[in-house]
Design a protein around this motif. Structure first.
Motif, PDB file in Angstrom:
ATOM      1  N   ASP A  32      34.071  45.383  28.243  1.00 32.93           N
ATOM      2  CA  ASP A  32      35.247  46.078  28.793  1.00 32.93           C
ATOM      3  C   ASP A  32      36.513  45.285  28.507  1.00 32.93           C
ATOM      4  OD1 ASP A  32      33.636  48.102  29.850  1.00 32.93           O
ATOM      5  OD2 ASP A  32      33.505  47.158  31.824  1.00 32.93           O
ATOM      6  N   ARG A  33      36.437  43.985  28.729  1.00 32.60           N
ATOM      7  CA  ARG A  33      37.607  43.120  28.506  1.00 32.60           C
ATOM      8  C   ARG A  33      38.014  43.120  27.034  1.00 32.60           C
ATOM      9  NH1 ARG A  33      37.564  36.608  29.441  1.00 32.60           N
ATOM     10  NH2 ARG A  33      35.963  36.838  27.820  1.00 32.60           N
ATOM     11  N   GLN A  72      32.376  41.838  29.825  1.00 32.66           N
ATOM     12  CA  GLN A  72      33.028  41.191  28.683  1.00 32.66           C
ATOM     13  C   GLN A  72      33.361  42.204  27.594  1.00 32.66           C
ATOM     14  OE1 GLN A  72      29.582  38.389  28.686  1.00 32.66           O
ATOM     15  NE2 GLN A  72      31.087  36.958  27.849  1.00 32.66           N
ATOM     16  N   GLN A  84      39.708  46.444  26.265  1.00 36.22           N
ATOM     17  CA  GLN A  84      41.039  46.512  26.875  1.00 36.22           C
ATOM     18  C   GLN A  84      42.065  45.677  26.106  1.00 36.22           C
ATOM     19  OE1 GLN A  84      39.959  45.047  30.737  1.00 36.22           O
ATOM     20  NE2 GLN A  84      39.639  47.076  31.620  1.00 36.22           N
ATOM     21  N   HIS A  85      41.625  44.541  25.569  1.00 36.81           N
ATOM     22  CA  HIS A  85      42.550  43.639  24.893  1.00 36.81           C
ATOM     23  C   HIS A  85      42.721  43.964  23.407  1.00 36.81           C
ATOM     24  CE1 HIS A  85      42.068  41.335  28.595  1.00 36.81           C
ATOM     25  NE2 HIS A  85      43.120  40.620  28.236  1.00 36.81           N
ATOM     26  N   ILE A 122      35.475  36.855  35.824  1.00 38.81           N
ATOM     27  CA  ILE A 122      36.028  38.122  35.310  1.00 38.81           C
ATOM     28  C   ILE A 122      35.757  39.258  36.291  1.00 38.81           C
ATOM     29  CG2 ILE A 122      35.927  39.835  33.457  1.00 38.81           C
ATOM     30  CD1 ILE A 122      35.032  37.559  31.586  1.00 38.81           C
ATOM     31  N   MET A 166      41.776  35.072  25.334  1.00 37.29           N
ATOM     32  CA  MET A 166      42.021  36.489  25.080  1.00 37.29           C
ATOM     33  C   MET A 166      43.458  36.709  24.618  1.00 37.29           C
ATOM     34  SD  MET A 166      39.089  37.808  25.495  1.00 37.29           S
ATOM     35  CE  MET A 166      39.513  39.533  25.272  1.00 37.29           C
ATOM     36  N   ARG A 194      38.469  41.611  38.293  1.00 40.05           N
ATOM     37  CA  ARG A 194      38.535  42.904  37.610  1.00 40.05           C
ATOM     38  C   ARG A 194      39.437  43.895  38.332  1.00 40.05           C
ATOM     39  NH1 ARG A 194      33.030  45.700  35.761  1.00 40.05           N
ATOM     40  NH2 ARG A 194      32.499  45.092  37.876  1.00 40.05           N
ATOM     41  N   ASP A 250      42.971  43.449  37.337  1.00 39.04           N
ATOM     42  CA  ASP A 250      43.283  43.629  35.921  1.00 39.04           C
ATOM     43  C   ASP A 250      43.123  45.104  35.547  1.00 39.04           C
ATOM     44  OD1 ASP A 250      43.740  43.479  33.244  1.00 39.04           O
ATOM     45  OD2 ASP A 250      41.991  42.253  32.766  1.00 39.04           O
TER      46      ASP A 250
END
Length: 256
Positions: free
Chosen positions: A122-123, A120, A126-127, A18, A95, A22, A25
Motif C-alpha cells: 500500500d505504501r 508495505q 501511494q508513494h 507503518i 520513501m 497508517r 497517512d
C-alpha cells in the motif's frame, strides 16, 4: 542468524510502525502507473538502474548523490527502469527517495525493499511505485502468493526474486512474468554470475522476462547473462560509483 534474517527482523518492527501510523497517512496516489513489461520487447537488453546509497556488505557507496539528479541521468543515459532502495537501517534509503525519483522521470520506478506485509505494498503504491520487489527466500510460499496477488490486484507489476530451484518453482506457480535471479547470495552476500546461468534453463525466457541482478560490472558480464537468457540487468553499485552514461549505453548496445 544471516544478514537476511537480521533485515527481516528489523523489517517486522518497521511494519508495526507503518501500521500504527497508517490512520494519519492519508496520502493518495497522484501519478499514473507506468509499465516496465509493456516496453520490454523494444530492445534486446534493458538496464534497471538502481539508486543505492549503502549496502551491508560494501558500506557507504555514494552518500552525496541526490536521487532525482541520479534518476534523470539514468533516464537520459538509456535506462528502462529506476530501482529505488527504500530500506533505511541497512541501505540508508527512504520513501522520500522514491517520491523524488518518481517526480523526476517518466520511466517506471521499482520500489526495492524487503516486503513482508501488504501494508508495505500500500505504501509503495501511494508513494508512486510502479513495480515492487518480492523476495521469495524471505517469505513462506503462502506469504509470497498472497502478497503477489495483492500487488497485482492494485495494478502493480512484481519483480519476483529467486535464488535457487525451489524458489524458481514458486515464482512459476503464480506465472510471474518478471523473474529476477539474484547473483548475490543473501545469506553470505557473495556474488557469482553462475547463479543466472544455473537457474535460467528452468525458466521459459520467451514467456517470462528474466532479470539478472547483482554483480554486473562490465559489458562482458551483460553479454554473459544475455547468453543465458536474461533480457534485463539490475545494476546498482557500479552505476552509483562511476559515470553511468557510457556504461548504460555499453550495456544496451552492440551486444554479441
Amino acid at each position: 542468524m544471516t544478514i537476511l534474517d537480521d533485515i527481516i527482523k528489523a523489517k517486522q518492527i518497521e511494519v508495526d510502525v507503518i501500521k500504527a501510523q497508517r490512520a494519519a497517512d492519508n496520502r493518495k496516489r497522484t501519478v499514473p502507473l507506468v509499465s516496465f513489461l509493456d516496453a520490454v520487447n523494444t530492445q534486446p537488453m534493458h538496464v534497471i538502474a538502481e539508486f543505492k546509497r549503502h549496502s551491508p556488505s560494501k558500506g557507504m557507496i555514494n552518500k552525496d548523490v541526490e536521487p532525482a539528479e541520479q534518476a534523470r541521468i539514468y533516464q537520459a543515459s538509456g535506462a528502462s527502469m529506476i530501482s529505488v532502495l527504500t530500506d533505511y537501517p541497512y541501505f540508508k534509503g527512504t520513501m522520500a527517495d522514491l517520491v523524488a525519483v518518481k517526480e523526476a522521470v517518466s520511466l517506471p520506478v521499482l520500489n526495492k525493499d524487503f516486503i513482508i506485509d501488504p501494508v508495505q505494498i500500500d505504501r509503495a503504491y501511494q508513494h508512486g511505485a510502479d513495480v515492487i520487489l518480492l523476495i521469495v527466500g524471505a517469505l513462506t510460499k503462502e506469504q509470497f502468493t498472497n502478497l503477489y496477488h495483492y500487488a497485482t490486484a492494485k495494478g502493480l507489476e512484481v519483480l519476483v526474486e529467486v535464488h535457487d530451484e525451489t524458489e524458481v518453482k514458486t515464482a512459476l506457480a503464480v506465472d510471474a512474468p518478471l523473474i529476477g535471479i539474484n547473483n548475490r547470495n543473501l545469506k553470505t552476500f557473495e556474488t557469482s554470475l553462475k547463479q543466472t546461468e544455473a537457474l535460467a534453463p528452468l525458466i521459459n525466457t520467451e514467456k517470462h522476462v528474466l532479470v539478472s541482478e547483482s554483480g554486473i560490472k562490465t559489458k562482458a558480464d551483460v553479454v554473459q547473462v544475455k547468453a543465458a537468457g536474461a533480457r534485463a540487468v539490475l545494476v546498482g553499485e557500479t552505476l552509483m560509483k562511476t559515470s553511468p552514461e557510457a556504461m548504460i549505453k555499453a550495456f544496451t548496445e552492440d551486444l554479441s
